[in-house]
Design a protein around this motif. Structure first.
Motif, PDB file in Angstrom:
ATOM      1  N   LEU A 126      75.957  22.983  26.529  1.00 16.07           N
ATOM      2  CA  LEU A 126      76.223  22.438  27.856  1.00 16.07           C
ATOM      3  C   LEU A 126      77.630  21.859  27.975  1.00 16.07           C
ATOM      4  CD1 LEU A 126      72.856  20.562  28.572  1.00 16.07           C
ATOM      5  CD2 LEU A 126      73.506  22.854  29.276  1.00 16.07           C
ATOM      6  N   MET A 270      74.717  24.744  33.198  1.00 12.68           N
ATOM      7  CA  MET A 270      75.948  24.231  32.603  1.00 12.68           C
ATOM      8  C   MET A 270      76.290  24.910  31.279  1.00 12.68           C
ATOM      9  SD  MET A 270      76.685  22.440  35.075  1.00 12.68           S
ATOM     10  CE  MET A 270      75.716  21.977  36.497  1.00 12.68           C
ATOM     11  N   ARG A 276      80.398  23.729  35.545  1.00 12.02           N
ATOM     12  CA  ARG A 276      80.385  22.341  35.072  1.00 12.02           C
ATOM     13  C   ARG A 276      81.081  21.361  36.004  1.00 12.02           C
ATOM     14  NH1 ARG A 276      81.586  23.970  28.759  1.00 12.02           N
ATOM     15  NH2 ARG A 276      79.561  25.003  28.434  1.00 12.02           N
TER      16      ARG A 276
END
Length: 462
Positions: A126, A270, A276
């Motif tokens: 992530l 993400m 993001r």
């Protein structure tokens, strides 16, 4: 039934599973039953004597599948997905076969240590800062409850668990109108009280108004209340709203408040760096929840809570009586102390299998396709006579309505779902009844997604 029988029937179940999944497109997505239909097929009392497994399996195939809404259907566009990739199913079979109770390191060392490593894999996937650690819960509801209980204890200087809430200061928690109802539930269960969940208004982009947040905290302090924390959302359930974390988290910190970010659905996206920006500032959060069972193919139940510092939560939830001690070990991680239940399933195994079987790039490809197909579908829906896009795609979620009003929109939704080829759900946005479309089923194709347009066009013209 013994283990020799299990071997035979497991193979039969595997064959049934294959037949079920290959026939899903031929089934209506939502169950076409009425309340009580399934119960009418079931005896009122349990049998006194054993019944043949062949009979039981036959009854299962006859009664259950047609009474299910098919969450693995490639045209399931309702709620958020509850995906189960084949690799995850296989891992779950193995975990079920071992049937371990992974409450402590000593009761399941592999489950505990694999959980630690899988949290690291997901954190890095992530793009989060390396200081985050975490644990696996069943659902985001329990992850959020864990975070709220920790907020409560920190605000009460760790006296709530021991002294109770009587005569304690009135606590306040802040969230926008776009957060999920699990936040309301956590506030209730934690004893803070529904009236003390302060709803902060949103701006024209449906993000929390951070100036209003600051003003609300100051007003509560002046009134003698005790602010406890701020809950933010990235990818809200209704329309996919995202708070501006880079603005909201500093406001919370300026007042000494902890933050919990609900990214249950959108967090999985993400893994794609280009998305993001939706949670810019996330590294300043104290707690984050996202559900791999929604969009990464890791089947229900699997909810990840990432923590900047686990110590406050373990201090809040940890309880280690003598019979749960690991003799000779004082620094062993026991994840039951990080969450509400003592009992824990071996959930890390299906993460391990799935991430290896598809690879991060394979999962990214799926998510990118879903986002692109959602945008294409929204454009096609906007071109239909009488249809209005209410909220444009945020990742793969958008909403639409009929210009004729709420009644007509509700009738259309009922007709769409009764048709059976696709399944959609509704929400209310700015006092309008709107239809949600969320693309995210693991095996869906562009053709499946565009079926929403086909069905809607046919029903509007028919």
């Amino acid at each position: 039934m013994n283990h020799d029988d299990l071997r035979h029937w497991s193979k039969r179940a595997a064959d049934w599973t294959h037949e079920y999944h290959t026939s899903l497109r031929d089934r209506p997505v939502r169950a076409q039953t009425r309340p009580g239909d399934i119960a009418a097929h079931l005896p009122e009392a349990a049998p006194e004597q054993p019944e043949p497994m062949a009979t039981i399996f036959e009854d299962f195939a006859r009664i259950v599948p047609d009474g299910m809404t098919h969450w693995q259907h490639p045209r399931f566009f309702a709620y958020f997905p509850g995906n189960a990739a084949p690799a995850s199913m296989l891992a779950e079979q193995l975990a079920n076969s071992m049937a371990a109770q992974a409450m402590l390191w000593q009761t399941s060392p592999a489950a505990t240590e694999m959980e630690t490593v899988m949290i690291g894999w997901l954190r890095d996937a992530l793009g989060l800062a390396p200081h985050f650690t975490g644990t696996i819960h069943d659902t985001a509801t329990i992850a959020t409850l864990s975070a709220v209980l920790t907020m409560r204890e920190r605000a009460l200087s760790w006296t709530g668990n021991t002294q109770g809430l009587t005569d304690q200061p009135r606590l306040r928690v802040y969230a926008s109108t776009q957060v999920h109802s699990s936040i309301d539930k956590a506030i209730r269960i934690a004893g803070i009280g529904q009236d003390n969940l302060v709803r902060i208004p949103t701006d024209e982009h449906h993000a929390m108004d951070t100036a209003a947040l600051d003003a609300a905290i100051r007003a509560d302090l002046a009134a003698g209340y005790r602010p406890a924390g701020v809950i933010l959302c990235v990818g809200g359930t209704g329309i996919g709203a995202c708070d501006r974390l880079q603005d909201a988290i500093p406001v919370a910190r300026s007042h000494g408040l902890t933050t919990h970010v609900d990214a249950a659905w959108a967090g999985s996206a993400m893994i794609c760096p280009e998305f993001r920006g939706l949670w810019a500032g996330i590294d300043g959060a104290d707690s984050i929840v996202f559900n791999p069972h929604k969009w990464l193919g890791i089947q229900m139940d699997c909810s990840i809570q990432l923590l900047a510092d686990p110590v406050p939560q373990v201090r809040t939830l940890g309880l280690r009586p003598d019979y749960l001690e690991t003799l000779g070990q004082s620094e062993i991680t026991n994840y039951n102390e990080w969450t509400v239940p003592l009992g824990r399933r071996f959930r890390a195994l299906k993460i391990w299998f799935t991430l290896r079987a598809y690879g991060l790039e394979g999962l990214r490809r799926r998510i990118r396709n879903h986002v692109a197909w959602s945008q294409e579908l929204a454009a096609a829906m906007a071109a239909l006579p009488g249809v209005e896009i209410i909220t444009p795609p945020n990742l793969s979620l958008f909403s639409f309505a009929l210009k004729a009003g709420d009644v007509a929109t509700e009738v259309l939704l009922t007709r769409i779902n009764d048709d059976g080829r696709v399944y959609l759900t509704q929400t209310r946005h700015q006092d309008r009844f709107v239809i949600r479309v969320q693309v995210g089923q693991f095996d869906c194709t562009r053709e499946d997604v565009m079926t929403v347009h086909q069905v809607t066009r046919e029903l509007l013209s028919g």
